[in-house]
Write an enzyme that holds these catalytic residues in place. Structure first.
Site, PDB file in Angstrom:
ATOM      1  N   SER A 194      38.339  64.645  18.223  1.00 60.07           N
ATOM      2  CA  SER A 194      37.732  64.030  17.051  1.00 60.07           C
ATOM      3  C   SER A 194      38.146  64.845  15.831  1.00 60.07           C
ATOM      4  O   SER A 194      38.307  66.066  15.931  1.00 60.07           O
ATOM      5  CB  SER A 194      36.208  64.063  17.195  1.00 60.07           C
TER       6      SER A 194
ATOM      7  N   HIS B 106      44.913  60.156  17.927  1.00 59.49           N
ATOM      8  CA  HIS B 106      45.569  59.278  16.943  1.00 59.49           C
ATOM      9  C   HIS B 106      47.050  59.133  17.271  1.00 59.49           C
ATOM     10  O   HIS B 106      47.623  58.051  17.146  1.00 59.49           O
ATOM     11  CB  HIS B 106      45.471  59.881  15.533  1.00 59.49           C
TER      12      HIS B 106
ATOM     13  N   LEU C 111      44.510  64.040  11.652  1.00 57.57           N
ATOM     14  CA  LEU C 111      45.037  63.418  12.865  1.00 57.57           C
ATOM     15  C   LEU C 111      45.131  64.396  14.037  1.00 57.57           C
ATOM     16  O   LEU C 111      45.511  65.550  13.864  1.00 57.57           O
ATOM     17  CB  LEU C 111      46.424  62.826  12.572  1.00 57.57           C
TER      18      LEU C 111
END
Ligand code: PAF
Length: 282
Positions: free
Chosen positions: A187, A37, A33
Protein backbone atom coordinates in the site's frame (compact mmCIF):
# COMPACT_ATOMS: atom_id res chain seq x y z
CA UNK A 1 7.69 9.31 -22.42
CA UNK A 2 4.45 11.25 -22.60
CA UNK A 3 3.34 13.03 -19.42
CA UNK A 4 0.21 15.17 -19.25
CA UNK A 5 -0.74 17.55 -16.47
CA UNK A 6 -4.11 18.57 -17.90
CA UNK A 7 -7.10 16.65 -19.27
CA UNK A 8 -7.54 18.64 -22.50
CA UNK A 9 -4.00 17.87 -23.70
CA UNK A 10 -4.33 14.19 -22.78
CA UNK A 11 -7.67 13.83 -24.58
CA UNK A 12 -6.29 15.52 -27.67
CA UNK A 13 -3.24 13.26 -27.67
CA UNK A 14 -5.29 10.07 -27.19
CA UNK A 15 -7.58 11.08 -30.06
CA UNK A 16 -4.55 11.62 -32.27
CA UNK A 17 -2.95 8.20 -31.62
CA UNK A 18 -6.06 6.03 -31.34
CA UNK A 19 -7.30 4.02 -34.28
CA UNK A 20 -10.77 2.42 -34.42
CA UNK A 21 -9.36 -0.91 -33.23
CA UNK A 22 -6.89 0.21 -30.61
CA UNK A 23 -7.56 -0.70 -27.01
CA UNK A 24 -6.73 1.51 -24.06
CA UNK A 25 -5.77 0.03 -20.70
CA UNK A 26 -6.08 2.35 -17.73
CA UNK A 27 -4.49 2.13 -14.28
CA UNK A 28 -5.86 4.79 -11.92
CA UNK A 29 -3.55 5.45 -8.95
CA UNK A 30 -2.83 8.02 -6.29
CA UNK A 31 0.91 7.61 -6.82
CA UNK A 32 3.61 6.41 -4.40
CA UNK A 33 3.76 3.46 -6.72
CA UNK A 34 4.70 0.01 -5.45
CA UNK A 35 4.97 -3.46 -6.95
CA UNK A 36 1.21 -3.93 -6.78
CA UNK A 37 0.72 -0.93 -9.09
CA UNK A 38 3.56 -2.16 -11.28
CA UNK A 39 1.79 -5.49 -11.76
CA UNK A 40 -1.38 -3.65 -12.89
CA UNK A 41 0.65 -1.65 -15.40
CA UNK A 42 2.41 -4.75 -16.71
CA UNK A 43 -0.88 -6.55 -17.21
CA UNK A 44 -2.34 -3.53 -18.97
CA UNK A 45 0.62 -3.19 -21.35
CA UNK A 46 0.32 -6.90 -22.21
CA UNK A 47 -3.41 -6.68 -22.90
CA UNK A 48 -3.74 -3.30 -24.63
CA UNK A 49 -2.25 -1.20 -27.42
CA UNK A 50 -2.11 1.91 -25.24
CA UNK A 51 -1.72 2.15 -21.45
CA UNK A 52 -2.52 5.25 -19.42
CA UNK A 53 -1.62 5.57 -15.72
CA UNK A 54 -3.12 8.39 -13.69
CA UNK A 55 -1.42 9.78 -10.61
CA UNK A 56 -3.82 11.94 -8.65
CA UNK A 57 -4.29 12.23 -4.91
CA UNK A 58 -8.04 12.74 -4.95
CA UNK A 59 -9.05 15.13 -2.13
CA UNK A 60 -12.75 14.26 -2.13
CA UNK A 61 -12.19 10.64 -1.09
CA UNK A 62 -10.35 11.59 2.13
CA UNK A 63 -12.57 12.01 5.14
CA UNK A 64 -9.55 12.75 7.32
CA UNK A 65 -7.61 15.96 6.48
CA UNK A 66 -4.43 14.67 8.16
CA UNK A 67 -4.53 11.52 6.00
CA UNK A 68 -4.85 13.69 2.87
CA UNK A 69 -2.05 16.00 3.95
CA UNK A 70 0.31 13.15 4.83
CA UNK A 71 -0.49 10.96 1.85
CA UNK A 72 2.87 10.31 0.12
CA UNK A 73 3.44 12.35 -3.04
CA UNK A 74 6.40 11.07 -5.03
CA UNK A 75 5.67 12.07 -8.62
CA UNK A 76 9.28 12.19 -9.85
CA UNK A 77 10.13 8.70 -8.56
CA UNK A 78 6.79 7.41 -9.81
CA UNK A 79 7.57 8.63 -13.33
CA UNK A 80 11.00 6.93 -13.24
CA UNK A 81 9.34 3.68 -12.09
CA UNK A 82 6.76 3.85 -14.88
CA UNK A 83 9.43 4.55 -17.49
CA UNK A 84 11.39 1.52 -16.32
CA UNK A 85 8.32 -0.71 -16.76
CA UNK A 86 7.58 0.60 -20.24
CA UNK A 87 8.43 4.07 -21.59
CA UNK A 88 5.37 3.91 -23.86
CA UNK A 89 3.05 4.17 -20.85
CA UNK A 90 1.28 7.53 -20.86
CA UNK A 91 1.22 9.35 -17.52
CA UNK A 92 -1.65 11.59 -16.51
CA UNK A 93 -0.88 13.66 -13.43
CA UNK A 94 -3.53 16.40 -13.35
CA UNK A 95 -3.92 19.18 -10.80
CA UNK A 96 -6.90 19.36 -8.43
CA UNK A 97 -8.13 22.40 -10.32
CA UNK A 98 -7.99 20.62 -13.65
CA UNK A 99 -10.04 17.70 -12.30
CA UNK A 100 -12.52 19.70 -10.21
CA UNK A 101 -12.63 23.04 -12.05
CA UNK A 102 -12.79 25.13 -8.89
CA UNK A 103 -15.44 22.99 -7.10
CA UNK A 104 -13.70 20.29 -5.10
CA UNK A 105 -16.89 18.41 -4.31
CA UNK A 106 -18.08 14.92 -4.97
CA UNK A 107 -21.19 13.78 -6.72
CA UNK A 108 -23.61 11.74 -4.64
CA UNK A 109 -23.98 8.10 -5.71
CA UNK A 110 -26.32 5.25 -4.96
CA UNK A 111 -24.32 2.05 -5.05
CA UNK A 112 -27.25 -0.07 -3.84
CA UNK A 113 -26.02 0.00 -0.26
CA UNK A 114 -22.47 -1.20 -0.95
CA UNK A 115 -21.31 2.28 0.05
CA UNK A 116 -22.66 2.01 3.61
CA UNK A 117 -20.64 -0.98 4.72
CA UNK A 118 -17.12 -1.21 6.19
CA UNK A 119 -14.96 1.43 4.45
CA UNK A 120 -18.10 3.43 3.67
CA UNK A 121 -19.31 3.24 7.27
CA UNK A 122 -15.98 4.26 8.77
CA UNK A 123 -15.01 6.80 6.10
CA UNK A 124 -18.18 8.81 5.40
CA UNK A 125 -18.26 10.21 1.85
CA UNK A 126 -15.26 8.13 0.79
CA UNK A 127 -17.02 6.21 -1.96
CA UNK A 128 -18.77 9.30 -3.34
CA UNK A 129 -15.26 10.71 -3.77
CA UNK A 130 -13.98 7.51 -5.39
CA UNK A 131 -17.04 7.28 -7.68
CA UNK A 132 -16.69 10.94 -8.71
CA UNK A 133 -13.04 10.73 -9.64
CA UNK A 134 -13.12 7.29 -11.27
CA UNK A 135 -16.12 8.30 -13.42
CA UNK A 136 -14.39 11.54 -14.41
CA UNK A 137 -11.15 9.71 -15.24
CA UNK A 138 -13.05 7.13 -17.30
CA UNK A 139 -14.73 9.95 -19.24
CA UNK A 140 -11.33 11.48 -20.01
CA UNK A 141 -9.32 8.33 -20.79
CA UNK A 142 -12.21 6.30 -22.28
CA UNK A 143 -10.49 3.01 -21.43
CA UNK A 144 -11.32 -0.37 -22.88
CA UNK A 145 -10.15 -2.03 -19.66
CA UNK A 146 -9.37 -0.54 -16.23
CA UNK A 147 -7.17 -2.31 -13.69
CA UNK A 148 -7.72 -2.33 -9.92
CA UNK A 149 -6.07 -4.19 -7.05
CA UNK A 150 -8.02 -6.71 -4.99
CA UNK A 151 -6.78 -5.19 -1.72
CA UNK A 152 -9.46 -2.52 -2.15
CA UNK A 153 -12.10 -5.18 -2.73
CA UNK A 154 -15.00 -2.96 -1.67
CA UNK A 155 -13.76 -0.20 -3.98
CA UNK A 156 -13.73 -2.70 -6.86
CA UNK A 157 -17.36 -3.67 -6.14
CA UNK A 158 -18.30 0.01 -6.00
CA UNK A 159 -16.55 0.76 -9.32
CA UNK A 160 -18.24 -2.25 -10.95
CA UNK A 161 -21.61 -1.00 -9.70
CA UNK A 162 -20.91 2.50 -11.00
CA UNK A 163 -19.95 1.08 -14.40
CA UNK A 164 -23.10 -1.06 -14.49
CA UNK A 165 -25.47 1.75 -13.42
CA UNK A 166 -23.98 4.28 -15.84
CA UNK A 167 -23.57 1.70 -18.61
CA UNK A 168 -19.95 2.69 -19.13
CA UNK A 169 -18.19 0.72 -21.88
CA UNK A 170 -15.24 -0.41 -19.75
CA UNK A 171 -14.19 -3.82 -18.48
CA UNK A 172 -12.98 -3.88 -14.89
CA UNK A 173 -10.00 -6.17 -14.33
CA UNK A 174 -9.18 -7.20 -10.76
CA UNK A 175 -5.56 -8.10 -10.01
CA UNK A 176 -4.24 -10.06 -7.00
CA UNK A 177 -2.88 -8.43 -3.86
CA UNK A 178 0.88 -7.94 -3.77
CA UNK A 179 2.50 -8.53 -0.41
CA UNK A 180 5.78 -7.57 1.19
CA UNK A 181 8.12 -10.36 2.37
CA UNK A 182 6.34 -10.45 5.75
CA UNK A 183 2.95 -10.63 3.94
CA UNK A 184 1.88 -7.07 4.69
CA UNK A 185 -0.36 -6.03 1.78
CA UNK A 186 1.43 -3.47 -0.38
CA UNK A 187 0.00 0.00 0.00
CA UNK A 188 1.22 3.53 -0.62
CA UNK A 189 0.49 4.21 3.06
CA UNK A 190 3.14 1.62 4.08
CA UNK A 191 5.72 4.31 3.27
CA UNK A 192 4.55 6.20 6.33
CA UNK A 193 5.29 3.29 8.70
CA UNK A 194 8.51 3.08 10.70
CA UNK A 195 10.66 0.03 10.05
CA UNK A 196 9.45 -1.45 13.33
CA UNK A 197 5.76 -0.84 12.52
CA UNK A 198 6.25 -2.30 9.07
CA UNK A 199 7.73 -5.48 10.53
CA UNK A 200 5.02 -5.73 13.20
CA UNK A 201 2.32 -5.24 10.56
CA UNK A 202 2.86 -8.88 9.59
CA UNK A 203 0.27 -9.56 12.28
CA UNK A 204 -2.56 -8.33 10.02
CA UNK A 205 -2.24 -11.09 7.43
CA UNK A 206 -1.30 -13.66 10.09
CA UNK A 207 -4.58 -12.96 11.89
CA UNK A 208 -6.53 -12.99 8.63
CA UNK A 209 -5.12 -16.43 7.83
CA UNK A 210 -5.86 -17.77 11.29
CA UNK A 211 -9.37 -16.31 11.05
CA UNK A 212 -9.81 -18.17 7.76
CA UNK A 213 -8.89 -21.45 9.47
CA UNK A 214 -11.24 -20.71 12.39
CA UNK A 215 -14.11 -19.77 10.07
CA UNK A 216 -13.83 -23.14 8.32
CA UNK A 217 -14.75 -24.83 11.62
CA UNK A 218 -16.80 -22.24 13.46
CA UNK A 219 -19.23 -19.35 13.04
CA UNK A 220 -18.60 -15.85 11.70
CA UNK A 221 -19.53 -14.43 15.10
CA UNK A 222 -17.01 -16.59 17.00
CA UNK A 223 -14.30 -15.87 14.44
CA UNK A 224 -14.95 -12.13 14.68
CA UNK A 225 -14.87 -12.30 18.47
CA UNK A 226 -11.54 -14.11 18.34
CA UNK A 227 -10.03 -11.44 16.04
CA UNK A 228 -11.30 -8.67 18.33
CA UNK A 229 -9.65 -10.35 21.32
CA UNK A 230 -6.35 -10.80 19.48
CA UNK A 231 -6.19 -7.08 18.75
CA UNK A 232 -7.12 -6.16 22.32
CA UNK A 233 -3.89 -7.92 23.34
CA UNK A 234 -1.83 -6.00 20.79
CA UNK A 235 -0.26 -2.69 21.85
CA UNK A 236 0.84 -1.44 18.42
CA UNK A 237 -2.31 -1.90 16.35
CA UNK A 238 -5.87 -0.77 16.98
CA UNK A 239 -8.58 -2.65 15.20
CA UNK A 240 -11.14 -0.43 13.47
CA UNK A 241 -13.21 -3.27 12.08
CA UNK A 242 -13.07 -6.93 11.19
CA UNK A 243 -15.99 -8.23 9.14
CA UNK A 244 -16.86 -11.47 7.46
CA UNK A 245 -19.13 -10.59 4.57
CA UNK A 246 -20.75 -11.98 1.47
CA UNK A 247 -18.41 -11.20 -1.45
CA UNK A 248 -21.20 -10.02 -3.71
CA UNK A 249 -23.41 -7.94 -1.45
CA UNK A 250 -20.86 -7.18 1.27
CA UNK A 251 -23.52 -7.90 3.89
CA UNK A 252 -22.21 -9.26 7.16
CA UNK A 253 -22.33 -13.03 7.45
CA UNK A 254 -24.73 -13.94 10.24
CA UNK A 255 -25.26 -17.56 9.37
CA UNK A 256 -23.04 -19.48 6.94
CA UNK A 257 -24.61 -20.49 3.65
CA UNK A 258 -22.75 -23.16 1.66
CA UNK A 259 -23.70 -21.52 -1.62
CA UNK A 260 -22.21 -18.15 -0.79
CA UNK A 261 -18.66 -16.89 -1.13
CA UNK A 262 -17.33 -15.13 1.94
CA UNK A 263 -14.43 -12.80 2.51
CA UNK A 264 -12.86 -11.29 5.62
CA UNK A 265 -12.15 -7.55 5.66
CA UNK A 266 -9.97 -5.73 8.15
CA UNK A 267 -8.94 -2.15 8.89
CA UNK A 268 -6.38 -1.29 11.59
CA UNK A 269 -4.65 1.82 12.81
CA UNK A 270 -1.03 2.14 13.75
CA UNK A 271 0.07 5.57 14.87
CA UNK A 272 -2.79 7.23 12.95
CA UNK A 273 -1.94 5.34 9.76
CA UNK A 274 -4.78 3.25 8.47
CA UNK A 275 -4.11 -0.12 6.84
CA UNK A 276 -6.63 -2.44 5.21
CA UNK A 277 -6.46 -6.02 3.98
CA UNK A 278 -8.78 -8.80 2.86
CA UNK A 279 -8.79 -12.55 2.34
CA UNK A 280 -11.12 -14.92 0.56
CA UNK A 281 -12.56 -17.48 3.00
CA UNK A 282 -14.00 -20.20 0.78
O1 PAF B 1 -7.26 3.01 -5.21
C1 PAF B 1 -6.86 4.17 -5.41
O2 PAF B 1 -5.67 4.44 -5.47
C2 PAF B 1 -7.87 5.29 -5.55
O3 PAF B 1 -8.97 5.08 -4.76
C3 PAF B 1 -8.29 5.54 -7.02
C4 PAF B 1 -8.99 4.34 -7.61
C5 PAF B 1 -7.06 5.87 -7.85
C6 PAF B 1 -9.25 6.72 -7.09
O4 PAF B 1 -8.67 7.89 -6.60
Amino acid sequence: MQIFYGKAALMEYLTSIKTTNSSIGFVPTMGALHEGHQSLMLQSTKENDITVVSIFVNPTQFNNPEDLEKYPRTLETDIIKIASINPDIIVFAPTVDDMYEGKTLSQSFDFDGLENKMEGKFRPGHFDGVGTIVKRLFEIVKPTKAYFGEKDFQQVQIVKKMVEKNQLPVIIIVCPIYREINNLAMSSRNERLTLHEREEAAIIYKILNEAKAKFSKSSAEKTTQWVNNEFKKNKTFTLEYFEIADEKTLTTCKRKNKNKKYRAFIAVFVNNIRLIDTISLN
